[in-house]
Design a protein around this motif. Structure first.
Motif, short mmCIF file in Angstrom:
data_model
loop_
_atom_site.label_atom_id
_atom_site.label_comp_id
_atom_site.label_asym_id
_atom_site.label_seq_id
_atom_site.Cartn_x
_atom_site.Cartn_y
_atom_site.Cartn_z
N LYS A 270 0.41 49.28 60.70
CA LYS A 270 -0.18 48.10 60.08
C LYS A 270 -1.34 47.54 60.92
O LYS A 270 -2.40 47.18 60.39
CB LYS A 270 0.89 47.02 59.86
N LEU A 271 -1.14 47.46 62.23
CA LEU A 271 -2.18 46.90 63.09
C LEU A 271 -3.41 47.80 63.17
O LEU A 271 -4.53 47.32 63.33
CB LEU A 271 -1.64 46.66 64.50
N PRO B 102 0.69 41.49 62.48
CA PRO B 102 -0.30 42.03 61.54
C PRO B 102 -0.79 40.98 60.53
O PRO B 102 -1.96 41.00 60.14
CB PRO B 102 0.46 43.16 60.84
#
Length: 380
Positions: free
Chosen positions: A150-151, A110
């Motif tokens: 997060k990604l 990320p």
């Protein structure tokens, strides 16, 4: 079309190494010096050890906090290496390959994805991650769930590969992992090989980028291949690429926003009626009703190859199981932690301090000939 493959962590660098084998530009980033040395096809000057100051080159032991810190510390070095490879040419897509359940990949990917989006705003950043096996335990599951979150905020698409497909193979564990890694590379490489290639109907780079620019949602690549002499119904082969045996993610394809189908094979097999029967069915089935298509008749081919891509997927049992398990564990863990703190507080509340039960001692400040300090009691 230009793509750069960036492998992060043990799983990701192995996949990137296979991409290098089939002549893709690839870089390997890892916190383990040993894992980098194990690679066979990525040139040594494109293997970057990150986080050496905190790991000593020995990896992060599946700790994503260390993986994140390692990437942050050496991000300037990584970005300079990427810039030296990219030069002044446009990169259409950065593919980041990694394992969702590990430490370097889960923590570092990320961070790098966000940096690439800022530095190269006109390029896509697509994460290709392997989901952990259920039997690997709770820690990889938590790593995967948090990394998914997060990604989804920074990547254009997340192509998730479910490692639980390994269990459907009768191979030993090493061969099974190798097989699934090779499958990932085969599918992506086959798709990219057909982009911008002349055909009866051509897929260009803008088509692929449109399909993959899917708001941080999930995507999956399907595949089907058969000897041309054995294909009785091409429509069935196309649909097979969208079914469980053709996909490496347990996903509801009806939830997809976009689709892409590339078909390559000898002229006599690529029958218009079969192709449009399958594509009409798939277009009506997916939510977004948009399927880009490319048809590539080739008299030299003796096999028929179908590569498919679905993006904008928000319903996947593979993903939902991971996120649900992580949430349940987090709730139970936080409850157990709170209960432990409460019990500790109840147990220790009311205890006096040393000053409450022992008289105060004050040094006289005089040393005797033996070197001892003499003390006297002071009444309170």
């Amino acid at each position: 079309m230009r793509a750069l493959i960036i492998g992060i962590g043990q799983c990701g660098t192995k996949i990137a190494d296979l991409f290098a084998l089939v002549d893709f530009d690839a870089i390997a980033l890892n916190t383990s010096r040993g894992d980098l040395e194990y690679l066979k096809h990525i040139p040594h000057d494109r293997r970057i050890l990150i986080g050496e100051s905190i790991t000593g080159g020995k990896g992060v032991n599946a700790n994503p906090l260390l993986g994140r810190e390692a990437m942050k510390r050496d991000l300037p070095l990584v970005m300079r290496k990427i810039s030296s490879i990219v030069g002044y040419e446009d990169v259409d897509i950065f593919f980041l390959t990694f394992g969702f359940g590990g430490g370097t990949g889960a923590g570092g990917t990320p961070v790098l994805a966000e940096a690439l989006k800022e530095e190269y705003p006109d390029s896509l950043v697509v994460a290709i991650g392997a989901l952990p096996l259920k039997e690997e335990g709770i820690r990889p599951t938590i790593n995967a769930a948090i990394t998914i979150d997060k990604l989804s905020k920074v990547a254009d698409s997340i192509i998730a590969i479910d490692n639980n497909k390994l269990k459907e193979s009768g191979d030993d564990i090493s061969r099974a992992y190798e097989r699934i890694n090779y499958t990932i590379v085969e599918r992506i490489a086959s798709l990219l090989a057909l982009v911008d290639v002349p055909g009866e109907q051509t897929l260009d780079a803008s088509d692929l980028k449109f399909v993959l620019k899917a708001f941080g949602s999930f995507a999956t690549v399907g595949y089907a291949k058969a000897d041309a002499s054995k294909v009785k119904n091409l429509s069935r082969l196309i649909l097979k690429s969208f079914e469980s045996e053709g996909l490496y993610l347990d996903a509801n394809i009806e939830s997809a926003l976009y689709g892409l189908v590339a078909i390559h094979g000898p002229h006599e097999v690529l029958k218009a009626s079969d192709i449009f029967e399958a594509l009409d069915y798939l277009t009506s089935k997916i939510r977004g009703k948009q399927i880009f298509r490319g048809f590539y008749p080739d008299p030299r081919e003796r096999e028929v190859e179908v590569v498919t891509l679905l993006s904008g997927i928000y319903e996947s049992k593979s993903i939902e199981d991971i996120v649900r398990t992580a949430k349940e564990y987090a709730r139970s863990f936080m409850q157990a932690k709170s209960e432990a703190e409460t019990k500790k507080k109840e147990l220790l509340t009311g205890l006096p301090d040393f000053d409450d039960v022992y008289p105060s001692l004050e040094a006289t400040g005089s040393d005797d000939s033996e070197g001892f300090v003499e003390y006297r009691e002071v009444s309170r």
